[in-house]
Design an enzyme around this catalytic site. Structure first.
Site, PDB file in Angstrom:
ATOM      1  N   LYS A  44      -6.189  -0.139  -4.623  1.00  0.00           N
ATOM      2  CA  LYS A  44      -6.895   1.131  -4.813  1.00  0.00           C
ATOM      3  C   LYS A  44      -6.036   2.021  -5.692  1.00  0.00           C
ATOM      4  O   LYS A  44      -4.882   1.705  -6.003  1.00  0.00           O
ATOM      5  CB  LYS A  44      -7.141   1.831  -3.471  1.00  0.00           C
ATOM      6  CG  LYS A  44      -8.204   1.207  -2.597  1.00  0.00           C
ATOM      7  CD  LYS A  44      -8.475   2.089  -1.379  1.00  0.00           C
ATOM      8  CE  LYS A  44      -9.556   1.487  -0.506  1.00  0.00           C
ATOM      9  NZ  LYS A  44      -9.882   2.350   0.653  1.00  0.00           N
TER      10      LYS A  44
ATOM     11  N   TRP B 171       0.817  -1.222   0.000  1.00  0.00           N
ATOM     12  CA  TRP B 171       0.000   0.000   0.000  1.00  0.00           C
ATOM     13  C   TRP B 171       0.850   1.272   0.000  1.00  0.00           C
ATOM     14  O   TRP B 171       0.496   2.279   0.597  1.00  0.00           O
ATOM     15  CB  TRP B 171      -0.976   0.010   1.190  1.00  0.00           C
ATOM     16  CG  TRP B 171      -1.957  -1.134   1.094  1.00  0.00           C
ATOM     17  CD1 TRP B 171      -1.815  -2.379   1.632  1.00  0.00           C
ATOM     18  CD2 TRP B 171      -3.200  -1.145   0.381  1.00  0.00           C
ATOM     19  NE1 TRP B 171      -2.879  -3.178   1.308  1.00  0.00           N
ATOM     20  CE2 TRP B 171      -3.761  -2.444   0.545  1.00  0.00           C
ATOM     21  CE3 TRP B 171      -3.895  -0.199  -0.367  1.00  0.00           C
ATOM     22  CZ2 TRP B 171      -4.976  -2.806  -0.019  1.00  0.00           C
ATOM     23  CZ3 TRP B 171      -5.114  -0.551  -0.924  1.00  0.00           C
ATOM     24  CH2 TRP B 171      -5.643  -1.845  -0.750  1.00  0.00           C
TER      25      TRP B 171
ATOM     26  N   ASP C 160     -34.757   2.672 -11.707  1.00  0.00           N
ATOM     27  CA  ASP C 160     -35.213   3.335 -10.489  1.00  0.00           C
ATOM     28  C   ASP C 160     -35.127   4.856 -10.629  1.00  0.00           C
ATOM     29  O   ASP C 160     -34.238   5.382 -11.301  1.00  0.00           O
ATOM     30  CB  ASP C 160     -34.343   2.884  -9.311  1.00  0.00           C
ATOM     31  CG  ASP C 160     -34.676   3.625  -8.035  1.00  0.00           C
ATOM     32  OD1 ASP C 160     -35.763   3.379  -7.495  1.00  0.00           O
ATOM     33  OD2 ASP C 160     -33.872   4.476  -7.609  1.00  0.00           O
TER      34      ASP C 160
ATOM     35  N   GLU D 271     -39.797   3.320 -13.389  1.00  0.00           N
ATOM     36  CA  GLU D 271     -40.445   3.741 -12.148  1.00  0.00           C
ATOM     37  C   GLU D 271     -40.603   5.256 -12.202  1.00  0.00           C
ATOM     38  O   GLU D 271     -39.645   5.996 -12.010  1.00  0.00           O
ATOM     39  CB  GLU D 271     -39.611   3.344 -10.925  1.00  0.00           C
ATOM     40  CG  GLU D 271     -40.322   3.631  -9.624  1.00  0.00           C
ATOM     41  CD  GLU D 271     -39.421   4.174  -8.527  1.00  0.00           C
ATOM     42  OE1 GLU D 271     -39.777   4.038  -7.351  1.00  0.00           O
ATOM     43  OE2 GLU D 271     -38.367   4.761  -8.845  1.00  0.00           O
TER      44      GLU D 271
END
Length: 657
Positions: A111, A79, A323, A377
């Site tokens: 990451k 890291w 949605d 929706e």
């Protein structure tokens, strides 16, 4: 003579606005496809961006035009921010990193470290396909995911049938007080869904979301199936097994907004607030506390369109329920507005870029898989939403008939049983735009959440906990179970083109949904489904499930959705509703006390037989009607009339022989 827009003369005065939107869509198609009209080729971002293994190397690419430097860090280098793992810029605001194959191994965590002019931060790649959460720190990280590819065994269903939808949440599908898995759902719940007669599953909360209690509507990682339920391969096996059972699987996709988180979401990905989202106040949803996409950016369109194609191609989903469409289409997200006249759809409050995106998405989805279908929706009732693109519509195959659930809640709360007006009821249940297909439902997950009430809770309240045993009869419980059955039958029988229920509501699940949170001591007690209630012969829940099963079985055998329901009787004083659909005659007596002997109504000449009766003892009824009796029409004053006995609070269905 020029045809009316969507066959509705009331929209003629807005023709220029509708045409302008359609022209914007056509121009955007031409721009994205370089004039080829093949939108699928413009939606391959997931094949370019993100982490990819090639025969001789790993390649990772990201779009971060404001970044001054991008580094990869993870298990492979403790890291650390190391120049050895620095990306190099390539055209288009993109960054790329190539690594030897031995650098990364399956299961490693990683990451990005993204730097910009006045800051830096950890980020998870935007197109990443696997994200996991640390059990202790609760921090999310990307994960190298390179298993043996899943081998698909079964074809996707091809037959075009009316969707009978089981809306489901993987995590709360178990009875244990924990998070259930893809495997649990496949092994335990999927056979039940098939046996009940549903032909479609609508899966919620699949796209990765940091907060479990958001019900999956605060998405952080759009290409990553939630790892809290298992692996991507286990999700694929679930979908594959559903296809074996001839059940289609629809993804409840969230493109209306994104989580506000920065370290594990898209917000301020490269230091700018407006990379994927609008800047300023418009970039944040004031009610949902989330980020609002800028649908005017071609890069954002490419991201979202690629996301649609990814779920279709990689996971073989059979379609999408979109949605929050209302929130997308209006600058004010439709908050606090009652859409009472047509002008409210064309008054300048509409985000044309969002409407163009939805049209593009529908074109793409049907281009990638012609059998796929989409559901919108939308609470606003936007005309043309579920009209075809060639007819100047937005292109959805169905819209949710959201007003029906609201109608049932309102009638239960505001009126006594004696005040129920069956004429108004039939109007509300069948009031749909003629050119659009709709999905009807009594209750979805919305009505099952804490702060709201399910149908059964509205009917029984605390009696759910004290009087649902079979050893005695409480008139209030008898009322509740009778209305639960006939309300669901009335909704399905009048449905425009499909039907939906949320997991457990079909058998009157006794408790609401409340995900673990600080306010309930992080309990899973109400984030599960108590399936054991169905097999407990001392309780009455099983009767509701049996009625639902028989109801769906009847509808699946009859092609009712190709025929509009035609009312024969709407007797307000009697509270009797009778209507015909294909070969079936649906008879409802909502009267709480009056039964009717020899109730006559005109119908097609012939013989009829009861094929479903809510009053049968197998459904916890009172057996007041003989199901074996053959009903024959009588000729009265030149009319063919059927006379039947209709008990109070009962519904039954006659089929013409």
């Amino acid at each position: 003579m020029k045809a009316s827009i969507y066959g509705d003369s009331g929209l003629e005065k807005y023709r220029s606005t509708i045409l302008r939107r359609h022209e914007k869509y056509q121009l955007k198609v031409a721009e994205l496809t370089s004039g080829s009209d093949n939108l699928s080729d413009a939606a391959n971002g997931y094949l370019f961006y993100g982490l990819h293994a090639y025969p001789d190397k790993w390649v990772l690419r990201e779009w971060a035009p404001n970044a001054t430097a991008v580094y990869l860090m993870g298990d492979f280098n403790h890291w650390q921010i190391d120049l050895k793992y620095a990306f190099y810029p390539i055209p288009g605001g993109n960054w790329e990193l190539e690594l030897p194959l031995e650098t990364l191994q399956h299961g490693m965590l990683f990451k990005l470290w993204v730097k910009w002019e006045d800051g830096a931060g950890e980020r998870i790649p935007a197109y990443i396909r696997r994200v996991v959460q640390d059990d202790v720190s609760k921090i999310f990280s990307a994960q190298v995911w390179q298993p043996e590819p899943y081998v698909w065994k079964y074809d996707q269903p091809k037959e075009e049938i009316a969707p009978i939808i089981y809306e489901a949440h993987i995590g709360m599908s178990g009875e244990e007080e924990n998070v259930a898995t893809y495997n649990h759902f496949r092994e335990k719940v999927l056979p039940y869904i098939a046996d009940m007669g549903y032909n479609t599953i609508q899966l919620m909360a699949i796209q990765e979301h940091p907060y479990y209690g958001s019900f999956g509507y605060q998405v952080s990682n759009f290409f990553a199936p939630s790892s809290r339920f298992g692996t991507p391969e286990e999700l694929k096996e679930l979908i594959d097994t559903a296809h074996k059972l001839n059940i289609r699987v629809v993804l409840d996709i969230v493109h209306s907004h994104s989580v506000i988180n920065e370290a594990d979401g898209l917000s301020r990905f490269d230091g700018t607030f407006d990379l994927y989202f609008h800047s300023g106040e418009r970039g944040t949803h004031s009610v949902w506390n989330s980020r609002c996409f800028d649908y005017g950016k071609s890069e954002v369109l490419a991201f979202l369109l690629s996301n649609c194609k990814y779920w279709l191609e990689e996971f073989k989903f059979d379609g999408f329920r979109f949605d929050g469409v209302t929130s997308m289409m209006y600058y004010d997200h439709g908050i606090g507005r009652d859409f009472t006249n047509y002008s409210m759809y064309y008054d300048g409050n509409q985000d044309d870029d969002a409407i163009v995106y939805l049209t593009l998405a529908n074109k793409l989805i049907h281009e990638v898989n012609s059998q796929a279908f989409t559901i919108a929706e939308d609470v606003s009732g936007m005309p043309g939403l579920a009209s075809s693109i060639k007819d100047l519509g937005i292109g959805f195959d169905y819209r949710m008939a959201m007003g029906i659930a609201d109608f049932w809640v309102k009638i239960l709360k505001d009126k006594t049983d004696e005040e129920w007006h069956v004429g108004d009821m039939f109007y509300e249940l069948t009031n749909k735009r003629k050119e659009e297909k709709t999905i009807s439902y009594v209750e979805s997950h919305d009505q099952a959440m804490v702060g709201d009430k399910t149908l059964i809770f509205n009917l029984l309240d605390s009696l759910m906990y004290t009087d649902m045993n079979v050893f005695g009869r409480n008139p209030k419980v008898d009322r509740g179970l009778a209305l639960h059955k006939i309300i669901r039958l009335a909704t399905l029988a009048t449905a425009g083109n499909g039907y939906l229920t949320f997991m457990g509501n079909e058998f009157g699940h006794p408790e609401w949904i409340d995900f673990p949170r600080e306010g309930n001591d992080w309990s899973y007690k109400y984030a599960r489904r108590q399936w054991s209630l169905l097999t407990d012969t001392n309780l009455r829940y099983r009767f509701l499930a049996e009625f639902e099963k028989e109801m769906l079985g009847l509808i699946n055998k009859q092609d009712i959705f190709s025929f509009r329901p035609f009312a024969i009787i709407q007797s307000t004083p009697d509270q009797v509703l009778i209507f015909k659909r294909n070969n079936l005659v649906f008879i409802f007596n909502f009267n709480p006390v009056k039964s009717f002997t020899d109730y006559g109504f005109e119908v097609d000449k012939g013989q009829y037989k009861i094929v479903l009766n809510s009053d049968d003892s197998e459904f916890d009824g009172f057996d007041r009607v003989d199901d074996n009796y053959d009903y024959s029409t009588l000729s009265i004053k030149g009319k063919d009339v059927l006379r039947v006995y209709i008990p109070a609070r009962t519904a039954f269905v006659l089929e013409k022989k």
